[in-house]
Write a protein that holds these residues in place. Structure first.
Motif, short mmCIF file in Angstrom:
data_model
loop_
_atom_site.label_atom_id
_atom_site.label_comp_id
_atom_site.label_asym_id
_atom_site.label_seq_id
_atom_site.Cartn_x
_atom_site.Cartn_y
_atom_site.Cartn_z
N GLU A 103 -0.89 -3.04 4.16
CA GLU A 103 0.23 -3.63 3.42
C GLU A 103 0.64 -2.74 2.25
N ARG B 7 2.55 0.35 3.48
CA ARG B 7 3.92 0.04 3.86
C ARG B 7 4.79 -0.26 2.64
N ALA B 8 4.19 -0.91 1.64
CA ALA B 8 4.96 -1.28 0.45
C ALA B 8 5.38 -0.07 -0.37
N ILE C 212 5.80 3.17 1.01
CA ILE C 212 6.23 4.30 1.83
C ILE C 212 7.63 4.78 1.47
N SER C 213 8.44 3.94 0.83
CA SER C 213 9.81 4.35 0.52
C SER C 213 9.83 5.55 -0.41
N GLU D 273 12.41 1.58 6.75
CA GLU D 273 12.23 0.29 7.42
C GLU D 273 11.47 0.45 8.73
N SER E 183 7.77 1.26 8.17
CA SER E 183 7.06 0.06 7.72
C SER E 183 6.71 -0.84 8.89
N LYS E 184 7.60 -0.90 9.87
CA LYS E 184 7.34 -1.75 11.04
C LYS E 184 6.40 -1.06 12.02
N ASP F 64 2.86 -1.32 11.02
CA ASP F 64 2.28 -2.67 11.02
C ASP F 64 1.45 -2.82 12.28
#
Length: 326
Positions: A20, A23-24, A26-27, A109, A112-113, A116
């Motif tokens: 998590e 992913r939070a 990674i931008s 985006e 991030s997916k 997961d």
């Protein structure tokens, strides 16, 4: 510079918070690649789940294997353990390989997916074997085809809170060392063979970079970092996973993006020893003067190294001319 980056993400039960956090944040990593370092990149995700059919200890785990497959699935229910990934996941609509040609917001985006990967697949966290399978594509995953580019940096990033367990594959993969009088629990002699494999895929060891994002005492990964460096490749070990503590993922990813950008220096090996003062580098017909921010001659490698900060556009024609030393 160009970089082909594979993320191997631990999908075992303890990895939920760290997945998590990755992913939070990674931008900022993607933004650095695009806006700060202007990298020509490919990004793909696989997991630590490897169960070769001949070695799988149960049909359950055999069904849940990933075996180096590049992921583009998002888990519906990470707590379910009774279905394999084909029925357990829904396609997220994004490609498994993300590139710099895509809109950066879409890359963020999609990554991030794709990342997961869930926490359901099994207890044997293998970091090196999935990377090997992703590149060799022994299992013929269509999304893995054509991933590696000749002149790009190959970057492998393993994210795990457990020791490297690809060692169990050693006798099968490397029969020449299976009979060696070695401690099977000792990681270094199997790890070395993996590092040799990765560097063999590139013209020069500098075109390979290994990163482990791990806990403090994850046996196998410190050895991988050290052996990669010994072979002439780039490598870093980042102590990110601190049990229940919140790791500085933003700082970790900033450090990683800067390190990878530096490692994307392009290397042009010369056929002959040059008179250094006569070397000329021409990009799209224009002479580029030598400086720390553009290019330099490496006597050790007898090569021209064009630095990432030269910001040479993808597809540019680069020519090197020089007088041969006698």
């Amino acid at each position: 510079g160009q970089v082909d980056m594979i993320w191997v993400i631990d999908d075992s039960g303890s990895m939920g918070p760290d997945q998590e956090n990755l992913r939070a944040n990674i931008s900022r990593f993607i933004t650095s690649f695009v806006d700060t370092y202007h990298l020509d990149f490919k990004l793909a995700v696989t997991t630590t789940a490897v169960y070769h059919p001949e070695n799988a200890d149960s049909p359950q785990w055999a069904l849940k294997t990933v075996n180096g497959r590049f992921m583009n699935f998002i888990n519906e229910d990470p707590d379910r353990h009774d279905r394999n990934y084909d029925t357990f996941a829904t396609p997220n609509g994004y490609p498994a390989v993300l590139t710099s040609d895509m809109d950066p917001s879409v890359v963020v985006e999609a990554f991030s997916k794709n990342a997961d990967v869930g926490v359901w697949r099994g207890p044997d966290e293998q970091g090196l074997e999935p990377a090997r399978l992703a590149l060799s594509n022994d299992y013929g995953h269509p999304q893995n085809e054509g991933f590696l580019r000749e002149n790009a940096l190959l970057s492998i990033v393993v994210v795990s809170d457990e020791k490297e367990q690809s060692l169990t594959e050693g006798p099968r993969l490397f029969p020449e060392i299976a009979a060696m009088d070695k401690d099977p629990a000792s990681p270094d002699y199997y790890v070395r063979h993996y590092m040799n494999y990765f560097t063999s895929l590139k013209r020069h060891p500098r075109q390979f970079h290994f990163t482990s994002i791990m806990g403090t005492l994850n046996a196998g990964y410190p050895e991988a970092v050290a052996i990669a460096a010994e072979l002439g490749a780039g490598s870093i070990g980042l102590d990110a996973l601190k049990n229940d503590q919140v790791a500085d993922w933003a700082g970790i990813l900033d450090h990683l993006s800067a390190t990878i950008a530096t490692a994307t220096d392009q290397i042009f090996e010369l056929d002959n020893t040059p008179v250094v003062s006569t070397i000329r580098v021409i990009v799209d017909g224009a002479v580029v003067n030598s400086s720390p921010g553009t290019w330099f001659y490496s006597e050790t490698d007898n090569a021209i190294v064009v630095t990432h900060s030269a910001n040479i556009p993808a597809g540019a024609e680069i020519k090197v001319g020089y007088k041969i030393a006698h």
